[in-house]
Enzyme design. Structure first.
Site, PDB file in Angstrom:
ATOM      1  N   GLU A  29       0.940  -1.420  -0.114  1.00 15.22           N
ATOM      2  CA  GLU A  29       0.106  -0.037  -0.037  1.00 15.22           C
ATOM      3  C   GLU A  29       0.850   1.181   0.041  1.00 15.22           C
ATOM      4  O   GLU A  29       0.318   2.209   0.325  1.00 15.22           O
ATOM      5  CB  GLU A  29      -0.821  -0.006   1.222  1.00 15.22           C
ATOM      6  N   HIS A  38      -1.388   5.263   7.919  1.00 17.88           N
ATOM      7  CA  HIS A  38      -2.483   4.718   7.500  1.00 17.88           C
ATOM      8  C   HIS A  38      -2.752   3.391   8.569  1.00 17.88           C
ATOM      9  O   HIS A  38      -1.633   2.837   8.790  1.00 17.88           O
ATOM     10  CB  HIS A  38      -2.378   3.945   6.313  1.00 17.88           C
ATOM     11  N   HIS A  47     -12.440  -0.145   5.644  1.00 15.37           N
ATOM     12  CA  HIS A  47     -11.022  -0.465   5.491  1.00 15.37           C
ATOM     13  C   HIS A  47     -10.148   0.184   6.754  1.00 15.37           C
ATOM     14  O   HIS A  47      -9.535  -0.594   7.530  1.00 15.37           O
ATOM     15  CB  HIS A  47     -10.349  -0.193   4.374  1.00 15.37           C
TER      16      HIS A  47
HETATM   17 ZN    ZN Z   1      -4.909  -1.056   4.985  1.00 18.83          ZN
END
Ligand code: ZN
Length: 252
Positions: A97, A116, A180
């Site tokens: 990511e 994140h 998410h």
């Molecule tokens: Zn994630």
């Protein structure tokens, strides 16, 4: 001539030494940030990451590696990555990511730190599709500054998806990735860490209020904006981040 050459060499050496010291202290802050985030319940197995843009080369950033927890970042496993997502230094595995970070750094020159994580209440709020309300003070930090990314529940594994997250961020502070997680930005590590924790607190409070039912109206826009300005001061982030660092060190 010889003297000038040796003076140039010396000044290049001292510049390099200065850069190395800055990089070392930034990496130390990343390590502490990871420990603070884990201590605050922002961990989800080895998922979640934090990055910081190099002040002497804005096209590069340091980033936590794959396969380790947020509290396991070390000087050795931090990667240096470019804005295309390529690892330029370090041998640890890169998070797939990475594009969340690289695309936000491309789009937002004012952002130096990107986090994140997968925090429980923020994800629960994102799953309702409702906007974050200012039912508590942390909510005010994100007043008109919280984007929503709802293209997929999947990982952000391409530049195009990362660009989508950056678009959802716009000029804001953070993005809820539906079902998410969260992406929170800051000019400093302290700002991004405290922002991440406050977003979770604001989401938790909202879900409690909505579960209780029949919420009373929020305060006026002007009242909320005044609080937002006050709690957005860089000093506020530094003071609170430094406190959490001291606390995590005390607890070992
Ligand atoms: Zn994630």
């Amino acid at each position: 001539m010889v003297n000038r050459k040796s003076a140039n060499r010396k000044s290049a050496q001292s510049k390099r030494a200065g850069q190395q010291a800055t990089h070392r202290s930034l990496k130390e802050q990343l390590i502490l940030a990871g420990k603070v985030l884990a201590a605050e319940g922002q961990d989800d197995f080895t998922r979640g990451h934090i990055s910081f843009r190099l002040p002497d080369d804005p096209n590069l950033f340091f980033m936590k590696a794959h396969s380790i927890g947020l509290d396991e970042i070390t000087m050795q496993n931090i990667l240096t990555i470019d804005l295309e997502g390529n690892v330029v230094a370090g041998t640890a595995r890169r998070h797939s990511e990475v594009y969340i970070h690289s695309e936000i750094f491309k789009a937002r020159p004012d952002v130096n730190c990107v986090i994140h994580t997968h925090p429980t209440y923020s994800i629960a709020l994102s799953a309702t599709g409702r906007e974050l309300k200012c039912y508590s003070q942390p909510g005010a930090l994100f007043y008109q500054a919280l984007g929503s990314y709802a293209d997929t529940i999947n990982l952000i594994r391409s530049q195009a998806m990362g660009a989508g997250v950056a678009r959802a961020l716009g000029s804001g502070r953070a993005v809820l990735l539906k079902n998410h997680g969260v992406v929170v930005t800051g000019a400093t590590i302290a700002e991004a860490v405290i922002g991440t924790i406050m977003l979770e607190n604001g989401a938790m409070m909202q879900l409690l209020v909505e579960a209780a039912g029949d919420p009373a109206p929020e305060f006026s826009r002007a009242d909320i904006e005044k609080l937002k300005a006050d709690i957005s001061q860089p000093e506020q982030f530094t003071i609170n981040f430094d406190y959490l660092v001291r606390r995590v060190k005390r607890r070992g």
